[in-house]
Design a protein around this motif. Structure first.
Motif, PDB file in Angstrom:
ATOM      1  N   SER A  54       0.839  -1.203   0.000  1.00  0.00           N
ATOM      2  CA  SER A  54       0.000   0.000   0.000  1.00  0.00           C
ATOM      3  C   SER A  54       0.874   1.253   0.000  1.00  0.00           C
ATOM      4  O   SER A  54       1.941   1.272   0.607  1.00  0.00           O
ATOM      5  N   PRO A  55       0.409   2.317  -0.668  1.00  0.00           N
ATOM      6  CA  PRO A  55       1.157   3.581  -0.614  1.00  0.00           C
ATOM      7  C   PRO A  55       1.206   4.109   0.814  1.00  0.00           C
ATOM      8  O   PRO A  55       0.298   3.862   1.614  1.00  0.00           O
ATOM      9  N   ASN A  56       2.252   4.829   1.126  1.00  0.00           N
ATOM     10  CA  ASN A  56       2.402   5.445   2.440  1.00  0.00           C
ATOM     11  C   ASN A  56       1.377   6.567   2.600  1.00  0.00           C
ATOM     12  O   ASN A  56       1.186   7.381   1.692  1.00  0.00           O
ATOM     13  N   ALA A  57       0.729   6.625   3.759  1.00  0.00           N
ATOM     14  CA  ALA A  57      -0.246   7.691   4.023  1.00  0.00           C
ATOM     15  C   ALA A  57       0.388   9.070   3.944  1.00  0.00           C
ATOM     16  O   ALA A  57      -0.314  10.079   3.853  1.00  0.00           O
ATOM     17  N   GLY A  58       1.700   9.116   3.938  1.00  0.00           N
ATOM     18  CA  GLY A  58       2.407  10.382   3.816  1.00  0.00           C
ATOM     19  C   GLY A  58       2.138  11.109   2.506  1.00  0.00           C
ATOM     20  O   GLY A  58       2.427  12.304   2.391  1.00  0.00           O
ATOM     21  N   ILE A  59       1.564  10.413   1.524  1.00  0.00           N
ATOM     22  CA  ILE A  59       1.235  11.093   0.268  1.00  0.00           C
ATOM     23  C   ILE A  59       0.161  12.161   0.481  1.00  0.00           C
ATOM     24  O   ILE A  59      -0.047  13.021  -0.376  1.00  0.00           O
ATOM     25  N   LEU A  60      -0.501  12.097   1.646  1.00  0.00           N
ATOM     26  CA  LEU A  60      -1.531  13.087   1.961  1.00  0.00           C
ATOM     27  C   LEU A  60      -0.973  14.307   2.685  1.00  0.00           C
ATOM     28  O   LEU A  60      -1.658  15.328   2.798  1.00  0.00           O
ATOM     29  N   PHE A  61       0.264  14.201   3.167  1.00  0.00           N
ATOM     30  CA  PHE A  61       0.837  15.278   3.962  1.00  0.00           C
ATOM     31  C   PHE A  61       0.958  16.557   3.132  1.00  0.00           C
ATOM     32  O   PHE A  61       1.407  16.524   1.968  1.00  0.00           O
ATOM     33  N   ASP A  62       0.545  17.652   3.730  1.00  0.00           N
ATOM     34  CA  ASP A  62       0.609  18.995   3.118  1.00  0.00           C
ATOM     35  C   ASP A  62      -0.300  19.157   1.904  1.00  0.00           C
ATOM     36  O   ASP A  62      -0.199  20.161   1.194  1.00  0.00           O
ATOM     37  N   LYS A  63      -1.187  18.186   1.650  1.00  0.00           N
ATOM     38  CA  LYS A  63      -2.071  18.277   0.487  1.00  0.00           C
ATOM     39  C   LYS A  63      -3.399  18.965   0.808  1.00  0.00           C
ATOM     40  O   LYS A  63      -4.188  19.226  -0.104  1.00  0.00           O
ATOM     41  N   PHE A  64      -3.632  19.260   2.077  1.00  0.00           N
ATOM     42  CA  PHE A  64      -4.909  19.871   2.469  1.00  0.00           C
ATOM     43  C   PHE A  64      -4.663  21.057   3.409  1.00  0.00           C
ATOM     44  O   PHE A  64      -5.294  21.170   4.456  1.00  0.00           O
ATOM     45  N   LYS A  65      -3.731  21.914   3.005  1.00  0.00           N
ATOM     46  CA  LYS A  65      -3.380  23.055   3.844  1.00  0.00           C
ATOM     47  C   LYS A  65      -4.564  24.013   3.991  1.00  0.00           C
ATOM     48  O   LYS A  65      -5.201  24.380   3.012  1.00  0.00           O
ATOM     49  N   ASN A  66      -4.821  24.367   5.257  1.00  0.00           N
ATOM     50  CA  ASN A  66      -5.903  25.297   5.610  1.00  0.00           C
ATOM     51  C   ASN A  66      -7.278  24.823   5.158  1.00  0.00           C
ATOM     52  O   ASN A  66      -8.186  25.623   4.927  1.00  0.00           O
ATOM     53  N   VAL A  67      -7.416  23.512   5.031  1.00  0.00           N
ATOM     54  CA  VAL A  67      -8.717  22.908   4.744  1.00  0.00           C
ATOM     55  C   VAL A  67      -9.299  22.400   6.062  1.00  0.00           C
ATOM     56  O   VAL A  67      -8.602  21.735   6.834  1.00  0.00           O
ATOM     57  N   PRO A  68     -10.563  22.678   6.372  1.00  0.00           N
ATOM     58  CA  PRO A  68     -11.163  22.151   7.602  1.00  0.00           C
ATOM     59  C   PRO A  68     -11.203  20.617   7.562  1.00  0.00           C
ATOM     60  O   PRO A  68     -11.572  20.037   6.540  1.00  0.00           O
ATOM     61  N   ILE A  69     -10.816  20.007   8.652  1.00  0.00           N
ATOM     62  CA  ILE A  69     -10.853  18.546   8.755  1.00  0.00           C
ATOM     63  C   ILE A  69     -11.642  18.164  10.007  1.00  0.00           C
ATOM     64  O   ILE A  69     -11.354  18.652  11.101  1.00  0.00           O
ATOM     65  N   ILE A  70     -12.623  17.297   9.824  1.00  0.00           N
ATOM     66  CA  ILE A  70     -13.424  16.795  10.942  1.00  0.00           C
ATOM     67  C   ILE A  70     -13.022  15.354  11.225  1.00  0.00           C
ATOM     68  O   ILE A  70     -12.970  14.518  10.314  1.00  0.00           O
ATOM     69  N   ILE A  71     -12.729  15.057  12.492  1.00  0.00           N
ATOM     70  CA  ILE A  71     -12.378  13.704  12.926  1.00  0.00           C
ATOM     71  C   ILE A  71     -13.554  13.151  13.725  1.00  0.00           C
ATOM     72  O   ILE A  71     -13.957  13.725  14.744  1.00  0.00           O
TER      73      ILE A  71
ATOM     74  N   VAL B 101      -1.098   3.052   4.051  1.00  0.00           N
ATOM     75  CA  VAL B 101      -0.530   2.554   5.294  1.00  0.00           C
ATOM     76  C   VAL B 101       0.221   3.665   6.016  1.00  0.00           C
ATOM     77  O   VAL B 101       0.945   4.451   5.407  1.00  0.00           O
ATOM     78  N   ALA B 102       0.023   3.735   7.335  1.00  0.00           N
ATOM     79  CA  ALA B 102       0.720   4.714   8.166  1.00  0.00           C
ATOM     80  C   ALA B 102       1.749   3.981   9.019  1.00  0.00           C
ATOM     81  O   ALA B 102       1.404   3.078   9.782  1.00  0.00           O
ATOM     82  N   TYR B 103       3.001   4.357   8.864  1.00  0.00           N
ATOM     83  CA  TYR B 103       4.084   3.741   9.634  1.00  0.00           C
ATOM     84  C   TYR B 103       4.382   4.576  10.878  1.00  0.00           C
ATOM     85  O   TYR B 103       4.189   5.792  10.879  1.00  0.00           O
ATOM     86  N   TYR B 104       4.879   3.905  11.902  1.00  0.00           N
ATOM     87  CA  TYR B 104       5.177   4.614  13.147  1.00  0.00           C
ATOM     88  C   TYR B 104       6.256   3.867  13.922  1.00  0.00           C
ATOM     89  O   TYR B 104       6.455   2.663  13.759  1.00  0.00           O
TER      90      TYR B 104
END
Length: 468
Positions: free
Chosen positions: A214-231, A317-320
């Motif tokens: 699976s691609p690394n979840a890091g591909i999402l990093f910095d792709k949604f700057k100043n976008v509201p995110i609800i968890i 996938v998110a690595y830690y």
């Protein structure tokens, strides 16, 4: 010379800083009371008032403190380590027993934050064998910052090759004003209890999940700057405002915990992502019947491989920690799915970041919303739990795990220059967050529309995701 005077003289000679801090301390006899058994052995009864209730406990067995101490030393001492760090001086019984096991090149560092407990030991016990023992070093202070710096230095100097021991009754006696310090000590004790079986489960999951490429979840990093995110989590307060999330769709990126996926989809609310981190096979219940819904799944590298392999949609996938693929893209999981998503949302650039259903406490006796993958849990044992301040100033019961997530969130967001909103509308008060009703968040913060579906497809396609 009295026993107290002799102890103080020895303390002054070897530990002048501790002596200066302890010499004028007066023990509150209403809180700390010496009790003797039939053989004249002493223990300390501690009575604490917590939210109007008095609770008492003993630092050592009131019947056989020496036998209890011997058993504790045998269980906790690990001869393969030359450095041992013990939290909890107590009256010294267990220190003497551990000292008797130390090799000539071994050291025992004893940490104590409760000066009245330490003063009680000085007044009631002959501590010569402890105070003069060159293999024992004391770190005693009411200043938790001072203690933390000393302990951290020990850890760094010994490259984490040390045995950390906690004396459970002494943890309970840490003063209430040092609640966070108490949590850190308890959390260390909890981490030690992880079994080999659990570690093996994590390792096996990681090995199987690696095969998915699976691609690394890091591909999402910095792709949604100043976008509201609800968890979205599944605390009991989710039932109060879950339907409002329809209005937030396409005005905020919605990331759901796996346990909240079913409650959302039952209301025709489709999150933009959902996440699973739990290593247990039971997480399959979170996706059962929804294996092919096409919503991108973010999973921790050690998440249940059975569940992850059975999901047919896009996967990231998110690595830690030690489960790292060697790339710069890693996450700090924080121990829960919500904390993992929060770390990812921060790294995605989200602003504001909004929590929904994140109670972190028991509300009306339950800890999960209806229709989640976790059944709502009612408990009759709340009085044995920890307590936490609620959003309206009320006192709520909480578990140690929930408290750890609350502290993690507060520490994680402390230095971030963006807006964090708790729109849970119930549960624990989270320091550093604005507490605003979801309806007001939608009207005041979610004023722009987005085409998240196309944007996400573009990011996944660019990463070579096989499901796009």
């Amino acid at each position: 010379m009295t026993m107290l005077q002799n102890n103080l003289e020895l303390l002054k000679k070897r530990y002048p800083d501790i002596y200066n801090e302890i010499k004028d301390v007066h023990v509150n006899s209403n809180t700390y009371h010496i009790v003797e058994n039939s053989e004249g052995q002493k223990t300390l009864k501690v009575t604490q008032s917590l939210y109007g209730e008095n609770k008492s406990f003993f630092l050592h067995s009131k019947y056989h403190p020496d036998i209890e101490a011997e058993r504790f030393a045998q269980e906790q001492y690990k001869p393969e380590f030359s450095v041992h760090i013990l939290y909890g001086f107590g009256l010294g019984y267990h220190l003497e027993k551990i000292a008797g096991l130390l090799g000539p090149d071994s050291r025992l560092y004893v940490v104590e934050n409760n000066l009245m407990v330490f003063r009680s030991a000085l007044e009631n016990m002959d501590l010569v064998s402890i105070l003069e023992n060159p293999c024992i070093s004391l770190i005693v202070s009411k200043d938790v910052v001072h203690i933390s710096k000393r302990v951290r230095r020990l850890m760094d100097d010994n490259y984490n090759k040390f045995n950390f021991i906690t004396h459970p009754a002494s943890l309970k006696a840490i003063p209430d004003e040092n609640e966070y310090f108490k949590f850190v000590m308890e959390n260390w004790n909890l981490k030690k209890s992880l079994t080999d079986d659990y570690d093996n489960t994590l390792h096996n999951n990681a090995s199987e999940n690696l095969k998915l490429n699976s691609p690394n979840a890091g591909i999402l990093f910095d792709k949604f700057k100043n976008v509201p995110i609800i968890i979205v989590s599944t605390g009991p307060s989710l039932e109060k405002n879950i339907d409002l999330l329809k209005e937030a769709k396409d005005r905020a990126l919605i990331i759901s915990a796996g346990s909240a996926l079913r409650p959302l989809l039952m209301r025709n609310i489709v999150p933009d992502f959902f996440a699973i981190i739990d290593p247990q096979k039971e997480t399959y219940n979170q996706i059962k019947g929804y294996e092919n819904i096409g919503i991108p799944l973010i999973y921790l590298a050690t998440a249940a491989s059975y569940t992850i392999s059975h999901y047919l949609g896009p996967k990231l996938v998110a690595y830690y920690g030690k489960y790292n693929d060697g790339s710069e893209y890693v996450v700090d999981s924080g121990g829960s799915v919500a904390t993992t998503i929060l770390d990812i949302a921060i790294k995605m650039g989200g602003n504001p970041i909004i929590l929904v259903g994140q109670d972190l406490a028991y509300v009306d006796g339950k800890n999960h919303a209806q229709h989640g993958s976790h059944a709502s849990i009612y408990t009759q044992e709340l009085k044995n739990m920890r307590r936490v301040k609620g959003q309206n100033g009320e006192i709520l019961y909480t578990s140690f795990g929930y408290l750890s997530y609350k502290y993690w969130i507060e520490n994680r967001i402390e230095k971030e220059q963006r807006i964090f909103i708790n729109a849970t509308e119930g549960g624990a008060y989270i320091e550093g967050m604005k507490h605003i009703k979801l309806r007001d968040v939608i009207s005041d913060y979610l004023k722009k529309s987005f085409n998240f579906e196309e944007e996400i497809k573009s990011i996944l396609k660019e990463s070579g995701n096989q499901y796009v």
